[in-house]
Design a protein around this motif. Structure first.
Motif, PDB file in Angstrom:
ATOM      1  N   GLN A   1      22.659  19.636  88.336  1.00 20.80           N
ATOM      2  CA  GLN A   1      24.341  19.770  88.739  1.00 20.80           C
ATOM      3  C   GLN A   1      25.013  20.661  88.501  1.00 20.80           C
ATOM      4  O   GLN A   1      25.657  21.038  89.457  1.00 20.80           O
ATOM      5  N   LEU A   2      24.809  21.742  87.625  1.00 24.77           N
ATOM      6  CA  LEU A   2      25.988  22.213  87.628  1.00 24.77           C
ATOM      7  C   LEU A   2      25.555  23.802  88.716  1.00 24.77           C
ATOM      8  O   LEU A   2      26.346  24.049  89.317  1.00 24.77           O
ATOM      9  N   GLY A   3      23.931  23.434  88.947  1.00 21.12           N
ATOM     10  CA  GLY A   3      23.944  24.421  89.742  1.00 21.12           C
ATOM     11  C   GLY A   3      24.439  23.839  91.411  1.00 21.12           C
ATOM     12  O   GLY A   3      24.934  25.102  92.142  1.00 21.12           O
ATOM     13  N   ARG A   4      24.926  22.968  91.361  1.00 21.20           N
ATOM     14  CA  ARG A   4      24.761  22.217  92.927  1.00 21.20           C
ATOM     15  C   ARG A   4      26.470  22.328  92.707  1.00 21.20           C
ATOM     16  O   ARG A   4      26.892  23.148  93.804  1.00 21.20           O
ATOM     17  N   GLN A   5      27.174  22.555  91.855  1.00 23.31           N
ATOM     18  CA  GLN A   5      28.729  22.622  92.032  1.00 23.31           C
ATOM     19  C   GLN A   5      28.687  24.404  91.915  1.00 23.31           C
ATOM     20  O   GLN A   5      29.269  25.085  93.109  1.00 23.31           O
ATOM     21  N   LEU A   6      28.180  25.004  92.210  1.00 22.73           N
ATOM     22  CA  LEU A   6      28.253  26.425  91.430  1.00 22.73           C
ATOM     23  C   LEU A   6      27.754  26.953  92.812  1.00 22.73           C
ATOM     24  O   LEU A   6      28.382  27.935  93.538  1.00 22.73           O
ATOM     25  N   ARG A   7      26.841  26.457  93.316  1.00 23.32           N
ATOM     26  CA  ARG A   7      26.421  26.653  94.692  1.00 23.32           C
ATOM     27  C   ARG A   7      27.683  26.715  96.006  1.00 23.32           C
ATOM     28  O   ARG A   7      28.167  27.127  96.671  1.00 23.32           O
ATOM     29  N   ALA A   8      28.072  25.356  95.884  1.00 20.92           N
ATOM     30  CA  ALA A   8      29.316  24.822  96.924  1.00 20.92           C
ATOM     31  C   ALA A   8      30.235  25.757  96.126  1.00 20.92           C
ATOM     32  O   ALA A   8      31.105  25.568  97.300  1.00 20.92           O
ATOM     33  N   ILE A   9      30.008  26.147  94.990  1.00 16.66           N
ATOM     34  CA  ILE A   9      31.517  27.280  94.632  1.00 16.66           C
ATOM     35  C   ILE A   9      31.886  28.184  95.218  1.00 16.66           C
ATOM     36  O   ILE A   9      32.585  28.578  95.937  1.00 16.66           O
ATOM     37  N   LEU A  10      30.869  28.705  95.682  1.00 18.85           N
ATOM     38  CA  LEU A  10      30.301  30.096  95.941  1.00 18.85           C
ATOM     39  C   LEU A  10      30.333  29.697  97.336  1.00 18.85           C
ATOM     40  O   LEU A  10      30.613  30.770  98.265  1.00 18.85           O
ATOM     41  N   ARG A  11      30.139  29.220  98.505  1.00 19.63           N
ATOM     42  CA  ARG A  11      30.028  28.924  99.351  1.00 19.63           C
ATOM     43  C   ARG A  11      31.722  28.715 100.005  1.00 19.63           C
ATOM     44  O   ARG A  11      32.165  29.657 101.117  1.00 19.63           O
ATOM     45  N   ALA A  12      32.654  28.265  99.466  1.00 21.16           N
ATOM     46  CA  ALA A  12      33.982  28.287  99.277  1.00 21.16           C
ATOM     47  C   ALA A  12      34.117  29.062  99.360  1.00 21.16           C
ATOM     48  O   ALA A  12      34.937  29.337 100.390  1.00 21.16           O
ATOM     49  N   ALA A  13      33.829  30.108  98.330  1.00 22.17           N
ATOM     50  CA  ALA A  13      34.546  30.752  97.985  1.00 22.17           C
ATOM     51  C   ALA A  13      34.070  32.065  98.956  1.00 22.17           C
ATOM     52  O   ALA A  13      35.261  33.238  99.019  1.00 22.17           O
TER      53      ALA A  13
END
Lengths: 863, 239
Positions: A662-674
């Motif tokens: 779940q953390l990995g998924r959120q971090l991937r989302a943040i990276l993509r948005a960033a």
């Protein structure tokens, strides 16, 4: 007489429950235990043959009710019934009732000679007393939960209140809890009379005195008035017996000085204080019974909206929501009625919003949009729809229960901002109920003077005419409620939490509200009134200046720039943050994405949400905090088992590391948005270097996997941690090289440093983020950050405290993140600060011995 | 493998001696795979399935000699009825397993016993119906459907396989092998399923990817039957 069987995996549990039930049911009821296995070592498990034996042991022609714990207990009980003779099988009922409460309630009902079906019904209703006691909102009246309204069904109301009535003051230290209630029920049942009881103090009931669950829901506490009415041939005898019972303290030990002290210690408060928590609709009753404070009395509360005001005490008059238990029409009629009430309530709020938009700026009026969104909440509507259309419940009840359930979810959260949303929701819920009952909620003009109430909703505040209502004094409420935020936007001074005594003030009594000091003065002197008038003029000038300058940068007198940013809970807060002059978002709580969702939002949804917030900020930096959940902030699909001490449990980053996917998924989302946006990431609740390393490894992995997939990611994602745990502050030198910034969460850091929970009134005095112990930890983190060139931010509430701003600047803090409404004043405070003087002030504060000493120091420095 | 039961089925397809041998085989398998079953249960349940089943089957074993000897003794003179034997097994499991498997496996054997009644030996077709009655009992007790990720997923295909084998005129040994294979397939099919019953259902989506422990022990039961009933000897079905 109906027999009972208690089935449990544990033999000891089964026997204990039998013991509890027998204590109240008396010795005549036959209650059998069927727990555990006949295997060495007290093996846990259930044994259908034991259940069978127990049923046969307690058997009588009246039948047997079987209660059980979970899983195989149910299967074993069912199997045992199958193994019975056919003629016995029909007289055995298995019930889903709660094991302990159900057994106790069933025991009492069985002792009264009730038939099997009634005993089963009593067992199933066994939780009602507990629900009424524990479920927030129930005690406050409306909208009431299941326990409350079922306790006073139409049938009970119909029990003629004529006949003889006695009023008794309850002297039992713990009130009419289960055992005294059982005694009362048994006593009432001995006479040929229809007896009802009501809680005269809280205005609950009447309920039948033969219903244990009904009596339990009255919530009769020490000092409450019990109103007992009886009619029928033996009415007088019944009342005499109940009076004797009360004189005998319902069989409980009488209170003496020692037990009074014990009562105090375990947090049970006498009736006088408990009125505080009641709904505003009960104000009149409180006014009638409590002593009004004398002239010149100063009631101390919370400074919830700055400024001062004076005027006569006045009140809002609200219609009371209708009854919840009107019988259901056919489901489609009920559903249509609910929809029309929802539309009416929404229309009312929209009118308030339009009125507000004329008097404040758009972003303040937008608070009511959030309010309107609550009315449109899919989960809420779905729950109500299902109750109405699938289960055939009446609309009022379905709606009240859906609102209660949703409000409880919010109330379970740690964050006071989020908890305050529960209040908004309950207010809206009550508004809809009033429309369901066909009563108009508004119409009265804004009252003139100082508005006195238990608490107010944002819509109540929105409807106020500030030319008439100069200030607000609340007995309850909080500084973080939307009502308080709106009052600040409207420039209406508010003191919250002034206590129950406030409600005893008669209408028309002169009051002075000081929203800076958090005090309400009753019948102030002429000198005091003159001072209030002077301060009002000065403050009007200051506020105008701050607002005018809000969009500009905050630079100290000696040229040090401080970023003043916003803490936000989702995209809906961005317009308010920008309008308040936020230089960015220092804390985006991502919980908004996860709460209310039935399942974990996927990576794409998350990335889109973060990108939308960043885009709305128009290039200002956005700091995204990874999910900060735990047993204190539960999420439906994150199955965190209840913890004895959730604040010291699996929460924040700890929970995320336990769910690395779940953390990995959120971090991937943040990276993509960033990619192409100024986005930073921040991990909550770091206590140790290894935790941070593991989180960074998940981040590296997320970055590597995105790169492999050819998804663009930023070359460097600024990464920081929340400093909330003292250990992290103490390890700041080790943590700093691994990150780009620290952000001090002063609320948790204070709680953990001083071992004092803010919400606990007994230790709230210790909870002060300006305590030198907390400041010492911030100073240590600051030294580590300076030595390694890392930024130090503060995103707790203290960042928005105008007095604290120079101190934080002096401690080396270069970013302050706060509730948007505090931004203009905080920027002014930065501009008034000299960084050199602030550093000296900080050194002095660090050597102070108490938070009070620090506050004195700051007040002196502020002149 | 214990082949004690092999070759003992010369008289009828399934008789008391065969059932006794089958249960011995199953008890030995459960004991051998106790930790494996518990590990499967640890992933999605309360980590007691292996221990519970082993306790139950050991208790059955301690009762079996009496039941079996009784059966043997009666077999010498008259035909030993299967009903009481299967019911004894069921009642023993009910009071010794402890977890949900107790009432579920207990019901399986109790219902099989009821269906078998006084018959001393069963043809393949009769055996299929006896097993079907047991499985129906398990479904009633646990209220589980196919696809709920429970022992029913292993047992339901068994009923179909046995009936098909019986209709095709298969010998008991072949039918038992087909049944075990069907159970294995059903068991493996539980891996991707999301549990909808029992404690594993609390895990929701996270129960996917794990093999259901109850389905696994059910497969062991059928596999034991296949080895015992298919071990050779004439299974002509005449009695």
């Amino acid at each position: 007489m109906v027999g009972l069987v208690v089935v449990s995996h544990s033999a000891r549990l089964a026997e204990g429950v039998v013991e509890l039930a027998a204590q109240m049911a008396g010795s005549e009821v036959r209650i059998g235990a069927a727990g555990g296995l006949d295997e060495p070592g007290d093996a846990l498990g259930t044994d259908a043959t034991r259940v069978l034996t127990a049923i046969k042991d307690v058997w009588s022609g009246d039948g047997v009710l079987v209660l059980m714990d979970l899983g195989s207990a149910v299967l074993s009980a069912e199997l045992a019934v199958d193994l019975l003779e056919a003629e016995q099988r029909d007289k055995v009922l298995l019930t889903e009732a709660p094991l302990v409460e159900g057994a106790v309630a069933a025991g009492v009902a069985a002792a009264l000679g009730e038939p099997l079906e009634s005993v089963a019904a009593a067992a199933r209703a066994g939780l009602e007393g507990k629900t009424a006691q524990l479920v927030p909102g129930d005690r406050e009246g409306a909208p009431a939960g299941a326990g409350h309204d079922r306790a006073a069904p139409a049938g009970d109301q119909a029990l003629a209140p004529s006949g003889e009535t006695i009023r008794l003051t309850v002297r039992t230290p713990l009130g009419i809890h289960a055992r005294p209630a059982a005694l009362l029920v048994r006593t009432a049942a001995e006479y040929d009379a229809v007896v009802t009881v009501a809680n005269g103090t809280l205005g609950r009931g009447p309920v039948s005195a033969r219903s244990l669950t009904g009596v339990a829901t009255l919530g009769v506490g020490l000092g409450d008035e019990l109103v007992v009415t009886a009619h029928g041939p033996q009415a007088s005898q019944a009342l005499d017996a109940i009076r004797r019972l009360a004189e005998d303290s319902f069989g409980d030990p009488r209170p003496d000085s020692a037990s009074d002290e014990a009562t105090e210690r375990i947090g049970l408060r006498p009736a006088e204080d408990r009125r505080e928590t009641r709904d505003e609709t009960d104000d009149d009753a409180a006014t009638a019974t409590a002593e009004p404070p004398p002239a010149g009395a100063v009631l101390t509360g919370i400074a919830a909206s700055p400024g001062v005001a004076a005027g006569p005490a006045c009140r809002l008059h609200r219609a009371v929501p209708g009854p919840l238990d009107a019988p259901a029409e056919d489901p489609s009629t009920e559903w249509a009625a609910l929809q029309s009430a929802l539309r009416a309530a929404a229309g009312e709020v929209e009118r308030s919003r339009a009125s507000l938009a004329l008097r404040t700026r758009e972003h303040d009026a937008a608070i009511l949009d959030a309010h309107l969104l609550l009315l449109d909440d899919e989960a809420l509507l779905e729950a109500a729809r299902e109750a109405v259309l699938t289960r055939g419940e009446p609309a009022a009840r379905a709606w009240a229960e859906a609102v209660n359930a949703a409000a409880r979810d919010w109330e379970a959260l740690e964050d006071p901002y989020q908890r305050a949303r529960a209040e908004d929701l309950r207010d809206l819920g009550a508004r809809v109920l009033r429309h369901l009952a066909g009563s108009e909620a508004t119409g009265d003009p804004s009252p003139e003077g100082i508005l006195v109430a238990q608490d107010l909703s944002p819509a109540d505040v929105a409807d106020l005419d500030t030319a008439r209502t100069a200030g607000i004094a609340l007995a309850g409420g909080s500084a973080t409620s939307h009502a308080a935020i709106l009052a600040r936007a409207l420039g209406v001074p508010v003191v919250a939490g002034a206590g129950a005594a406030l409600l005893a003030v008669a209408d028309g009594t002169p009051l002075a509200v000081d929203g800076d000091a958090g005090t309400v003065t009753v019948a102030p002197s002429p000198e005091r009134l003159a001072a209030v008038a002077r301060r009002r003029e000065e403050q009007a000038g200051e506020a105008a200046a701050a607002q005018a300058a809000a969009g500009g940068p905050a630079v100290t007198r000696d040229g040090l720039a401080v970023a003043v940013e916003a803490n936000i809970g989702g995209p809906h807060d961005v317009p308010a943050a920008v309008a308040a002059g936020a230089d960015g978002v220092g804390l985006l709580r991502t919980e908004f994405l996860f709460q209310g969702a039935a399942s974990m939002p996927d990576e794409g949804e998350q990335a889109a949400a973060y990108a939308a917030v960043a885009d709305a900020l128009g290039g200002r930096p956005l700091t995204v905090r990874t999910l900060d959940a735990g047993a204190d902030k539960p999420l439906p699909y994150l199955a965190v088992p209840p913890e004895a001490n959730p604040f010291l449990g699996l929460r924040g980053l700890r929970l995320s590391l336990a769910r690395p996917g779940q953390l990995g998924r959120q971090l991937r989302a943040i990276l993509r948005a960033a990619a192409g946006r100024t986005i930073r990431v921040m991990f909550p609740m770091v206590a140790d270097v290894d935790e941070l390393r593991r989180a960074l490894a998940v981040l590296d992995e997320a970055r590597a996997s995105l790169t492999d997939e050819g998804v663009p990611v930023p070359a460097h994602l600024e990464t920081g941690i929340m400093l909330e745990v003292p250990a992290a502050a103490l390890l700041a030198e080790k943590l700093a090289p691994l990150v780009d910034f620290f952000s001090v969460g002063t609320n948790d850091l204070t709680q953990y440093t001083l071992a004092a929970e803010r919400g606990n009134a007994g230790v709230a005095a210790l909870f002060d983020p300006l305590h030198p112990a907390v400041l010492g930890l911030i100073a240590r983190a600051s030294a580590a950050a300076t030595a390694t060139g890392r930024r130090l931010a503060v995103c707790g509430e203290v960042a928005g405290d105008r007095l604290a701003v120079p101190l934080l600047v002096g401690l080396g803090v270069s970013e302050l993140s706060m509730n948007p409404v505090a931004i203009p004043a905080a920027k002014q405070a930065v501009r008034a600060t000299d960084a050199g003087e602030a550093a000296a002030l900080a050194r002095e504060a660090l050597s102070a011995e108490s938070a009070a000493a620090v506050r004195r120091l700051l007040a002196a420095a502020a002149g | 493998m214990s082949a004690g039961g092999a070759g003992r089925t010369s008289e009828g397809a399934v008789d008391a001696a065969a059932v006794t041998a089958w249960l011995r085989e199953f008890a030995a398998d459960v004991a051998a795979r106790r930790d494996e079953l518990t590990e499967l249960d640890a992933a999605i349940g309360d980590a007691d399935h292996g221990v519970n089943m082993d306790r139950g089957m050991q208790a059955v074993m301690s009762k079996l000699p009496a039941a079996a000897i009784g059966a043997d003794a009666r077999a010498a003179s008259e035909e030993a009825p299967l009903g009481p034997l299967l019911k004894t097994v069921g009642m023993t499991l009910v009071s010794t397993v402890g977890g949900a498997a107790g009432p579920l496996y207990g019901t399986l054997f109790l219902e099989m016993g009821k269906a078998a009644g006084d018959r001393a030996a069963l043809t393949t077709a009769e055996w299929a119906e006896v097993v079907a009655a047991g499985v129906a009992g398990v479904q009633r007790r646990g209220k589980a459907e196919a696809g709920d990720k429970t022992m029913v997923d292993a047992l339901l295909p068994v009923v179909g396989a046995l009936r098909a084998a019986a209709q095709g005129g298969a010998e008991t040994s072949a039918a038992a092998r087909a049944a075990a294979n069907a159970a294995a397939q059903g068991m493996r099919a539980t891996v991707p399923l999301v549990a909808r019953k029992g404690r594993a259902s609390y895990l929701g989506e996270r129960s996917a990817g794990h093999q259901d422990p109850g389905a696994t022990s059910s497969w062991l039961l059928l596999e034991a039957a296949a080895r015992v009933l298919g071990g050779g000897g004439a299974t002509t079905g005449t009695d």
